[in-house]
Each structure stands twice: as C-alpha cells, then as structure tokens.
Motif scaffolding. Structure first.
Motif, mmCIF file in Angstrom:
data_model
loop_
_atom_site.group_PDB
_atom_site.id
_atom_site.type_symbol
_atom_site.label_atom_id
_atom_site.label_comp_id
_atom_site.label_asym_id
_atom_site.label_seq_id
_atom_site.Cartn_x
_atom_site.Cartn_y
_atom_site.Cartn_z
ATOM 1 N N LYS A 3 0.821 -1.212 0.000
ATOM 2 C CA LYS A 3 0.000 0.000 0.000
ATOM 3 C C LYS A 3 0.852 1.258 0.000
ATOM 4 O O LYS A 3 0.525 2.251 -0.652
ATOM 5 N N ASN A 4 1.961 1.234 0.747
ATOM 6 C CA ASN A 4 2.844 2.390 0.851
ATOM 7 C C ASN A 4 4.158 2.071 0.136
ATOM 8 O O ASN A 4 4.938 1.236 0.600
ATOM 9 N N VAL A 5 4.415 2.745 -0.995
ATOM 10 C CA VAL A 5 5.611 2.439 -1.796
ATOM 11 C C VAL A 5 6.902 2.695 -1.014
ATOM 12 O O VAL A 5 7.953 2.135 -1.349
ATOM 13 N N MET A 6 6.835 3.517 0.051
ATOM 14 C CA MET A 6 8.021 3.766 0.868
ATOM 15 C C MET A 6 8.431 2.506 1.658
ATOM 16 O O MET A 6 9.540 2.427 2.176
ATOM 17 N N LYS A 7 7.497 1.537 1.730
ATOM 18 C CA LYS A 7 7.793 0.296 2.446
ATOM 19 C C LYS A 7 8.177 -0.836 1.488
ATOM 20 O O LYS A 7 8.110 -2.018 1.839
ATOM 21 N N ALA A 8 8.582 -0.469 0.286
ATOM 22 C CA ALA A 8 8.868 -1.489 -0.750
ATOM 23 C C ALA A 8 9.962 -2.468 -0.315
ATOM 24 O O ALA A 8 9.900 -3.665 -0.603
ATOM 25 N N LYS A 9 10.988 -1.944 0.398
ATOM 26 C CA LYS A 9 12.101 -2.804 0.814
ATOM 27 C C LYS A 9 11.627 -3.859 1.819
ATOM 28 O O LYS A 9 11.956 -5.043 1.689
ATOM 29 N N GLN A 10 10.837 -3.427 2.818
ATOM 30 C CA GLN A 10 10.310 -4.382 3.802
ATOM 31 C C GLN A 10 9.362 -5.385 3.135
ATOM 32 O O GLN A 10 9.325 -6.553 3.486
ATOM 33 N N PHE A 11 8.573 -4.872 2.162
ATOM 34 C CA PHE A 11 7.641 -5.704 1.403
ATOM 35 C C PHE A 11 8.388 -6.830 0.692
ATOM 36 O O PHE A 11 8.019 -8.004 0.774
ATOM 37 N N ASN A 19 5.827 -4.897 9.441
ATOM 38 C CA ASN A 19 5.244 -3.562 9.488
ATOM 39 C C ASN A 19 4.855 -3.067 8.099
ATOM 40 O O ASN A 19 5.090 -1.922 7.733
ATOM 41 N N VAL A 20 4.259 -3.953 7.303
ATOM 42 C CA VAL A 20 3.886 -3.631 5.926
ATOM 43 C C VAL A 20 2.404 -3.930 5.715
ATOM 44 O O VAL A 20 1.931 -5.017 6.032
ATOM 45 N N GLU A 21 1.680 -2.932 5.201
ATOM 46 C CA GLU A 21 0.277 -3.137 4.825
ATOM 47 C C GLU A 21 0.222 -3.523 3.352
ATOM 48 O O GLU A 21 0.851 -2.886 2.505
ATOM 49 N N ILE A 22 -0.520 -4.584 3.036
ATOM 50 C CA ILE A 22 -0.604 -5.034 1.640
ATOM 51 C C ILE A 22 -2.059 -5.089 1.213
ATOM 52 O O ILE A 22 -2.972 -5.024 2.041
ATOM 53 N N GLU A 23 -2.271 -5.181 -0.091
ATOM 54 C CA GLU A 23 -3.629 -5.418 -0.588
ATOM 55 C C GLU A 23 -3.595 -6.459 -1.705
ATOM 56 O O GLU A 23 -2.631 -6.546 -2.465
ATOM 57 N N PHE A 24 -4.651 -7.279 -1.750
ATOM 58 C CA PHE A 24 -4.745 -8.357 -2.734
ATOM 59 C C PHE A 24 -5.726 -7.992 -3.836
ATOM 60 O O PHE A 24 -6.726 -7.318 -3.595
ATOM 61 N N VAL A 25 -5.468 -8.467 -5.036
ATOM 62 C CA VAL A 25 -6.423 -8.413 -6.144
ATOM 63 C C VAL A 25 -6.709 -9.865 -6.535
ATOM 64 O O VAL A 25 -5.840 -10.544 -7.101
ATOM 65 N N PRO A 26 -7.910 -10.374 -6.193
ATOM 66 C CA PRO A 26 -8.205 -11.788 -6.468
ATOM 67 C C PRO A 26 -8.178 -12.111 -7.964
ATOM 68 O O PRO A 26 -8.616 -11.311 -8.793
ATOM 69 N N MET A 27 -7.650 -13.276 -8.282
ATOM 70 C CA MET A 27 -7.643 -13.774 -9.664
ATOM 71 C C MET A 27 -8.489 -15.045 -9.771
ATOM 72 O O MET A 27 -8.626 -15.615 -10.857
#
Length: 529
Positions: A396-404, A450-458
């Motif tokens: 959700k937050n591109v600043m957390k890309a490394k942790q993601f 400490n990363v918020e994510i979101e899913f797009v179902p397929m």
C-alpha cells in the motif's frame, strides 16, 4: 558413546487429524507426561489466557487454530521422543505433507462423535503412500458419539486399513465407565477430574463396575471381537497394513498415558531413508539429513530464519562442516537448536531420528540434503503441491517497498504460499491452497514486517509448468497467463479447464507439466537443479 543405542531410543512421529478432533490437546497431554509442562493448556484458551505450548504464533492464539508444524523433543522413560504437531486446517495441508516426510510413525486422531472426516482421509493417503505405521486414537469418549464397532468399520471401509482395538470402551458419554485394556488385561475405570483407577481383570467382578449392565454388555461385544476381529501382528503394524486403535479422551486426560506407553513400545525407531543412490541406514557412521521446513521470524526480535532438519544417519555435532548437495558448498553448522514450540536451546549433538533447527543465512531450500563425506547424494522428497487459488499482491505504501520485498522473500521460502511474477507486467502473484493462507500471510506481513498489503483476487486457476526451453510467448493471454515462479521457471495459469484443454489441443509443441504427477515432477526438478 553407543550410537546404535541412541538411535534405537528415538521415536519420531507426527499427530494428524481433521481440525477440532483434539490433536493439539493430545499433544499437550503427552508433553505433560514427559514433564515438559506443569499444566496442559488447550488450543481455545482465550478466556483463561492459557494457550497450547505447541501453538507459538500470535495468530494461532488469537484464532484458536494451528497453522504451523511445531516440533517438540523430550526424554520419556527409556525413549527420546520427537513430536511434530501439524496444522489441522486443510489450507495448510502442504506444510503437513512435508512434515510427514520427516517422521517414522503417525498418530491419527478420530473424533468419536464425527468419525472419519475429509482432512483425515487426505492425510491418511499420504501416510499410506509412504508406508508409515499408523496408530489411531479415537477421542472424546466422554461425549455421546458413534458406536465403537461402527467407528472400526468406518476406519476399515473408508481408509482401507485393517484395525485392531488395543482397548475397548465401556459405554460412552454420560454412560462412560472406562476401558477394558486388552494388552494389559485390566479395566481402567473413568473417575472424572482426570482421575482413573486400574483394576486387574480377575478382580473386576468383586467391584461395583463388575455388575454394571454397561460393563456386562461390553464384555459380550469384546467376545465377539475376539472371535471375529483381526489378529494383532506387530510386523503388519510396522508395514502400515494394520492400525492399532485406542479409545480415550484427551481433554479428560483419560486413556492417554496407557496409549502413549503402548505406542512407544510398538512405534518404529528411525528407518532407512531413500536417496538417489539407494537407501541410507540410520546407523551409517557419516552424518546426513535433509531440510523439510523453513520458518521465518520464530524470534521476532531477531528476524531470524530457521531451517528444520531431520537427521537421517549418524551423529550430528555442533560446529561440524557439512556439504550442501544442491550446490556442493561446504557449510559449518554452529548455530543449532532443539525446540519446544517457540522455546529453543542450543543443541551440541543429535542422532538419526532427531529434528534440529539450523540458522539459515538465506542459503537453504526445502528439500536440501546435508551430508558429511565425499559421497554426493540427495534424499528423495515429496513433490511440491501446486496452488489452486491465486491473487496479485502489492504494497500500500511504496516507501515500504524494501520491507515488502524482504517479507515476501522470507515467507515464500517457508513454502506455505507460492510466488510468481506475471511475465508481461512483472506484477507479483501469490498462489495458495486456500484462503486462510492469505489471511495468515497478510497478518504476518503487518505484524512481523510492518507492511500493509492489498490483494487483487484472480480466482482459482489451473497451474502448469512449461518443460520447453524455448517457446513462443505470443500464444499466451489473460486466460492463459504466462508467469515465472521463484526459481525463474515458466508456468501458465489457465483460467479454467476449457481454456487449459483448448490451449493443449492447439499448442501440442508446448510441454505442460503437472507437479502432482510424481514422474513429471522428478524429471522437472532434476533439470531445475
């Protein structure tokens, strides 16, 4: 030190069941008898604040489920016990399947009120495929359930294995008086409050229970069993052809200790294991073992990764140098541990049959073989189980890309969720067997990274791996999605069976591999390595 004697003490087994049959509760009682814990907690201990010792992950405590395989080791009488408590939830069956490669025997729990359930059937089939001895504990006898004879015939008809009851229940539910122990020739009277009284068979008639109508009825049933039932045969038990059956109640702590004592007597010690160069005996002098599980963040404070290793032969010593057969690299095993769920202590030595944890500096993979000596061989492993459900995932937050990125890398390594990249867009796609795996993944990304994510179902897709080295990418579209897995192998996610069959018919030159077909898997993984 006598290595053969140490190996003969080992009893390494898994406990399998359908969810809520009482698997973790039984494990707790065995730990209690092993003097590992002072008081047995139960899985659903939210109100009391007591949680099962084998459930260490925060989400397990909150939801009252087991989602990871726990390992517990302890001495008990003349034995050294290694218990693997597996996830019961079907969404985590792949973790359970891999765990079953690391054991020598299995305890199958059946809920007497429900009988043989779907997840039990699936897990039982994997045990039969591997020829693992299976011991059955029919649980919850203090509740009204199915007739014991009906439960035995269900085991034989649904699971296709002959059974031999080691004890026989005297009544059930409110009429439950105890069990007749066929092995020890005793009656074990159920007193309630985790109390039981053992009465020798020749003294029962002089007691109150001896004239009870339910006991007299049970004696008639037992006579019928003696005449028409199967004969006990320890060799057939070892070959996985006959399952000894025990009746009891894990929650009431009735019949559990006698089951455990008899089980340890008949359960097999470490057995020879198959490699690509034949079988390796546990008594073989050189150390060898393989990794069947990787777990990230068992200690959230240190963000560590632990590889679970089954010792297959010889003696392990901390600090020894071993060879990783996949890469031929030499590694020194300094940070090694034994487990009690999340609690760990350094282990200096271990023997064939033991499960140890080794610190993983991101070099191990599930299925890796570690050996001492120049012989380069690897242990056979269970095939990878292809996912059925797929979702795109993004941070959700591109600043957390490394942790993601770090979180995905580490959690995917554990094998419960599988990683793909869409070839045309580089979108990250995660595959899983069921919805619960995504929920656990999302929870752990938030709690541990400490990363918020979101899913797009397929939706559900049919995955097939591509065997060709070269092929035309223009043949693929959104209905037959071209992706790469974490090993950079190309795969296709087909929208449905019609799309799959249509593609196969029109592109016969493209080799499509189903990982569930063992021969395809072995040739594919050999080329991958």
């Amino acid at each position: 030190m006598n290595i053969d004697k140490e190996i003969s003490k080992r009893r390494t087994f898994a406990i399998i069941s359908h969810p809520d049959a009482g698997k973790t509760t039984l494990t707790e009682k065995l730990l209690y008898f092993g003097k590992v814990i002072r008081e047995a907690g139960t899985v659903k201990g939210k109100k009391t604040g007591k949680f099962a010792a084998s459930d260490w992950m925060e989400i397990e405590k909150k939801r009252g489920i087991s989602v990871t395989s726990s390992v517990m080791s302890f001495p008990y009488h003349d034995f050294h016990v290694n218990i693997l408590d597996t996830p019961g939830h079907e969404d985590f069956s792949e973790d359970t399947y891999r765990t079953l490669t690391a054991v020598d025997s299995v305890v199958m729990i059946i809920d007497s009120t429900k009988g043989v359930e779907p997840q039990t059937i699936k897990l039982f089939k994997v045990c039969r495929m591997r020829g693992i001895p299976i011991f059955t504990f029919i649980n919850k006898l203090d509740r009204e359930g199915k007739d014991p004879l009906e439960l035995l015939s269900e085991i034989e008809e649904v699971l296709g294995i002959e059974s031999y009851p080691m004890n026989w229940p005297i009544g059930m539910g409110k009429r439950f008086l105890g069990i007749i122990d066929r092995e020890q020739h005793t009656v074990v009277q159920f007193k309630g409050n985790e109390q039981e009284e053992i009465i020798p068979s020749d003294e029962v008639d002089a007691t109150e229970i001896g004239s009870h109508p339910t006991y007299l009825e049970t004696k008639d049933e037992l006579e019928l069993l003696e005449e028409a039932g199967n004969q006990f045969d320890a060799d057939r038990v070892k070959r996985g052809e006959l399952t000894p059956v025990f009746f009891g109640s894990a929650l009431a702590n009735f019949g559990v200790k006698s089951f455990f004592d008899v089980f340890l007597q008949y359960a097999v010690p470490p057995q020879p294991r198959r490699t690509n160069q034949g079988f390796i005996a546990p008594e073989t002098e050189e150390f060898s073992g393989y990794i069947f599980k990787i777990q990230a963040n068992m200690n959230p404070a240190h963000r560590d990764r632990i590889a679970f290793l089954r010792v297959c032969s010889g003696r392990f010593e901390r600090g020894m140098s071993v060879q990783l057969s996949r890469t031929n690299k030499t590694l020194k095993l300094n940070q090694t541990q034994v487990f009690m769920a999340k609690d760990r202590e350094t282990v200096d030595e271990a023997f064939a049959g033991d499960i140890i944890g080794i610190y993983d500096p991101n070099v191990y993979q599930i299925g890796d073989t570690l050996t001492v000596g120049k012989e380069g061989y690897h242990y056979d492993e269970l095939p990878q189980f292809p996912p059925e459900m797929f979702k795109k995932v993004r941070v959700k937050n591109v600043m957390k890309a490394k942790q993601f990125r770090k979180g995905i890398d580490q959690l995917v390594q554990e094998g419960a969720i599988q990683y793909f990249r869409q070839d045309s867009t580089d979108d990250i796609i995660l595959g899983a067997v069921g919805q619960l795996q995504y929920e656990v993944f999302e929870y752990r990304m938030r709690a541990e990274y400490n990363v918020e994510i979101e899913f797009v179902p397929m939706g559900d897709r049919i995955p097939r791996w591509i065997g060709n080295e070269k092929f035309e990418k223009r043949f693929f579209d959104s209905r037959s999605l071209l992706v790469r897995d974490r090993n950079d192998q190309y795969a296709v996610l087909f929208e449905n069976d019609f799309t799959f069959r249509h593609f196969k018919e029109n592109h016969k030159e493209i080799e499509l591999i189903d990982l569930l077909q063992e021969n395809d898997y072995q040739s594919f993984s050999a080329s991958e390595k």
